[in-house]
Write a protein that holds these residues in place. Sequence first.
Motif, mmCIF file in Angstrom:
data_model
loop_
_atom_site.group_PDB
_atom_site.id
_atom_site.type_symbol
_atom_site.label_atom_id
_atom_site.label_comp_id
_atom_site.label_asym_id
_atom_site.label_seq_id
_atom_site.Cartn_x
_atom_site.Cartn_y
_atom_site.Cartn_z
ATOM 1 N N ASN A 162 0.509 -0.969 -0.247
ATOM 2 C CA ASN A 162 -0.022 -0.235 -0.217
ATOM 3 C C ASN A 162 0.820 1.172 -0.275
ATOM 4 O O ASN A 162 1.280 2.092 0.771
ATOM 5 N N ILE A 163 0.916 1.796 -0.483
ATOM 6 C CA ILE A 163 2.858 3.191 -1.155
ATOM 7 C C ILE A 163 1.662 4.246 -1.254
ATOM 8 O O ILE A 163 2.387 4.690 -0.310
ATOM 9 N N SER A 164 0.683 3.941 -1.355
ATOM 10 C CA SER A 164 -0.263 5.796 -1.121
ATOM 11 C C SER A 164 -0.092 5.877 0.899
ATOM 12 O O SER A 164 0.463 7.012 0.890
ATOM 13 N N GLU A 165 -0.337 4.868 1.144
ATOM 14 C CA GLU A 165 -0.544 4.650 2.461
ATOM 15 C C GLU A 165 0.506 5.333 2.849
ATOM 16 O O GLU A 165 1.143 5.712 4.297
ATOM 17 N N ALA A 166 2.041 4.452 2.622
ATOM 18 C CA ALA A 166 2.842 4.088 3.749
ATOM 19 C C ALA A 166 3.963 6.437 3.499
ATOM 20 O O ALA A 166 3.992 6.237 4.183
ATOM 21 N N THR A 167 3.374 6.173 2.044
ATOM 22 C CA THR A 167 3.417 7.857 1.662
ATOM 23 C C THR A 167 3.497 8.808 2.571
ATOM 24 O O THR A 167 3.671 9.529 2.918
ATOM 25 N N LYS A 168 2.165 8.483 2.985
ATOM 26 C CA LYS A 168 1.000 9.696 4.098
ATOM 27 C C LYS A 168 1.777 9.317 5.297
ATOM 28 O O LYS A 168 1.628 10.942 5.563
ATOM 29 N N ALA A 169 1.762 8.264 6.271
ATOM 30 C CA ALA A 169 2.534 8.192 6.936
ATOM 31 C C ALA A 169 3.493 8.416 7.138
ATOM 32 O O ALA A 169 3.922 9.438 8.297
ATOM 33 N N ILE A 170 4.398 8.131 6.403
ATOM 34 C CA ILE A 170 6.374 9.189 6.278
ATOM 35 C C ILE A 170 6.073 10.864 6.353
ATOM 36 O O ILE A 170 7.189 10.725 6.510
ATOM 37 N N ASN A 171 5.266 10.495 5.585
ATOM 38 C CA ASN A 171 5.233 12.544 5.353
ATOM 39 C C ASN A 171 4.528 13.359 6.177
ATOM 40 O O ASN A 171 5.288 14.390 6.672
ATOM 41 N N ALA A 172 4.043 12.612 7.513
ATOM 42 C CA ALA A 172 3.570 13.534 8.862
ATOM 43 C C ALA A 172 5.333 13.327 9.174
ATOM 44 O O ALA A 172 5.128 14.816 10.145
ATOM 45 N N VAL A 173 5.890 12.677 9.661
ATOM 46 C CA VAL A 173 6.737 13.027 10.634
ATOM 47 C C VAL A 173 7.950 13.616 10.079
ATOM 48 O O VAL A 173 8.765 14.369 9.921
ATOM 49 N N ARG A 174 8.463 13.519 8.289
ATOM 50 C CA ARG A 174 8.937 14.423 7.724
ATOM 51 C C ARG A 174 8.951 15.985 7.197
ATOM 52 O O ARG A 174 9.414 16.556 7.419
ATOM 53 N N TYR A 175 7.398 16.401 7.752
ATOM 54 C CA TYR A 175 6.692 17.375 6.942
ATOM 55 C C TYR A 175 6.619 17.959 8.654
ATOM 56 O O TYR A 175 7.514 19.136 8.684
ATOM 57 N N ARG A 176 6.973 17.619 10.035
ATOM 58 C CA ARG A 176 7.092 18.144 11.319
ATOM 59 C C ARG A 176 8.569 18.099 10.907
ATOM 60 O O ARG A 176 8.699 19.284 11.727
ATOM 61 N N ALA A 177 9.553 17.265 10.229
ATOM 62 C CA ALA A 177 10.896 17.718 10.501
ATOM 63 C C ALA A 177 11.036 19.017 10.163
ATOM 64 O O ALA A 177 12.623 19.534 10.177
ATOM 65 N N GLY A 178 10.738 19.547 9.026
ATOM 66 C CA GLY A 178 11.255 20.587 8.758
ATOM 67 C C GLY A 178 11.059 21.900 8.924
ATOM 68 O O GLY A 178 10.351 22.475 10.029
ATOM 69 N N TRP A 179 12.276 22.720 8.492
ATOM 70 C CA TRP A 179 12.322 24.264 8.818
ATOM 71 C C TRP A 179 11.644 24.309 8.504
ATOM 72 O O TRP A 179 10.420 24.281 7.889
ATOM 73 N N PRO A 180 11.115 25.544 9.112
ATOM 74 C CA PRO A 180 9.457 26.609 8.926
ATOM 75 C C PRO A 180 10.311 27.023 7.146
ATOM 76 O O PRO A 180 10.892 27.895 6.946
ATOM 77 N N GLY A 181 8.751 27.001 6.353
ATOM 78 C CA GLY A 181 9.210 27.550 5.083
ATOM 79 C C GLY A 181 9.810 26.637 4.349
ATOM 80 O O GLY A 181 10.185 26.825 2.737
#
Length: 565
Positions: A462-481
Amino acid sequence: MKLRNILKPIKILGMMSVMLASQSCEDLLVEKVVSGIGNDYMNTPKGFEDAVKSAYSSLRNYYGTQPGLTITEYGTDIYATGADGSFKGFHFYDTQLQGGVGSASGDLLAALWDELYRGVNTCNAIIERAPKVTLSEAVLKQRVAEAKFLRAHYYYLLHQQFGGVDLRLTETLVPTKDTKRATDAEMFNAIIKDLTEAIPNLEAKSQSTDYGRATKPAAETLLAKVYLVKAYSAQKAADDFTKAAQLCSGVINNYTFKLLDDFAQVHDENNQVNSEVVFAVQYTSDPLTNLTNNTGAVNGGNNLHLLFGMQYDVQPGMKRDVFYGRPFKRLRPTSYFLNTVFADRTNDSRYKKTFRDTWLSNNPGTNLNASFDDSKSKLTFAAGDTAIFIPGYEMSKADRAKKKYQVLVPSAYNEALFPTLMKFFDTKRPDLTYEAGSRDFFVFRLADVYLMLAEAQLQSGNISEATKAINAVRYRAGWPGKKDAMLITEAQMNFELIIEERARELAGEQMRWLDLKRWGLLVDRVKKYNPQAAPNVADKHYLRPIPQTQIDRSTKGAFAQNPGY
């Protein structure tokens, strides 16, 4: 009342109730009186409640301790040895890593083995004696569920480190040499059964009313971990990844957990009870309680603040203090960890928020001799001036010479000087030599659940759901902007990303060795990325040696050593 505040008074009971267990003392036939409390005390309402509290205490000998860290972070692809410390056989996978009595590694494993079985036997006693105790049915069900969660937890740790062990599910009251090794199938079945039975009777909320107790989402998280382990094993079933994904989704969606906005907030020592913590082992500033570790931990307490620090305190302009910590120099990051895992520092904030890169002078002086930075010979510092800076990349000698402080570049890293993990620093210690830290240890947190979900979904196709899950963590980790730049597409989603993302997010949190073992990648990745361990690591190292004390206290030939030891 938080559970941390009620562990100390009943620690004696926890020891007393299991001291005669076959796994609990080096000399099987020696009975040791450690308390005047009678064994029947546990059958009273107060004694039973105290026993349940004490069942948590063995977790303090594994999580947030040097022994626990040794068997979960040493000898991996992301950490190598620092200059000091014992137990380096776990880094090098050499002849030091044996189970013999008297060896550092053997004694560490034996102490952990004994303490985990103390926890098991306390849980066994709780489960068996519950029907005799006069408490409300609801309370008894919850307490038994807590004991089953803890028993499953202890056996999960034992199974991952040693393979099949002595699977005792009833209270041991007298010494016995009647032991045997369970099969992997028996271990999985017992652990899954305990957790499946515990989940309906635990509090269905993010945090227990009595903070620190096991909850339904904590048990669901552990069960998800067990299914992930099983899914890669010879005991795998076709639906293991699916079950793990369902459990992780439930933890994420059915409670009030929330990823904090800033990765740095997760490990803020002033923010220990936060919306990301699924289950924590609690510590305290009470020195009597902190001295209850029995496994060779550095003087008790959560002492991980000691183990990742570099030798800043002998550099010009610096001296040891409480804020920068007491640097035991046990672990240093590998080149792969720094340069590949943390290659993106433009968008991803976690390199900056994981490692300390600046030390301000707390020992001012003039005309001080430079040490590691050859671009200058003398230095002068006022209090609060930058004394050490680690840019994380090479700088020319000419550029370094322009700085009024020492610059530590990658080519100058060594076993004493290296980027320092900041997650566990404890500035609330009473003095600069004090070793027993009071910070909680986060066993399960929401980012880990998201990453487990991503892994389980990826392996389920289930690539779509896997991508959503890992993106939740990656998005939080990004610098502002820069947060949108952290998002990956489905085309970029692959298993290598899971491997690296877990390293970036969970470094030092006592998971890496277990991750590599689960994936069957320990030998391959250690050979590729840990030059110290590469010559010796072998397939036998997917298991630790059974402590010789356990073999000796069993009927001769009944308890086999793991192959290769």
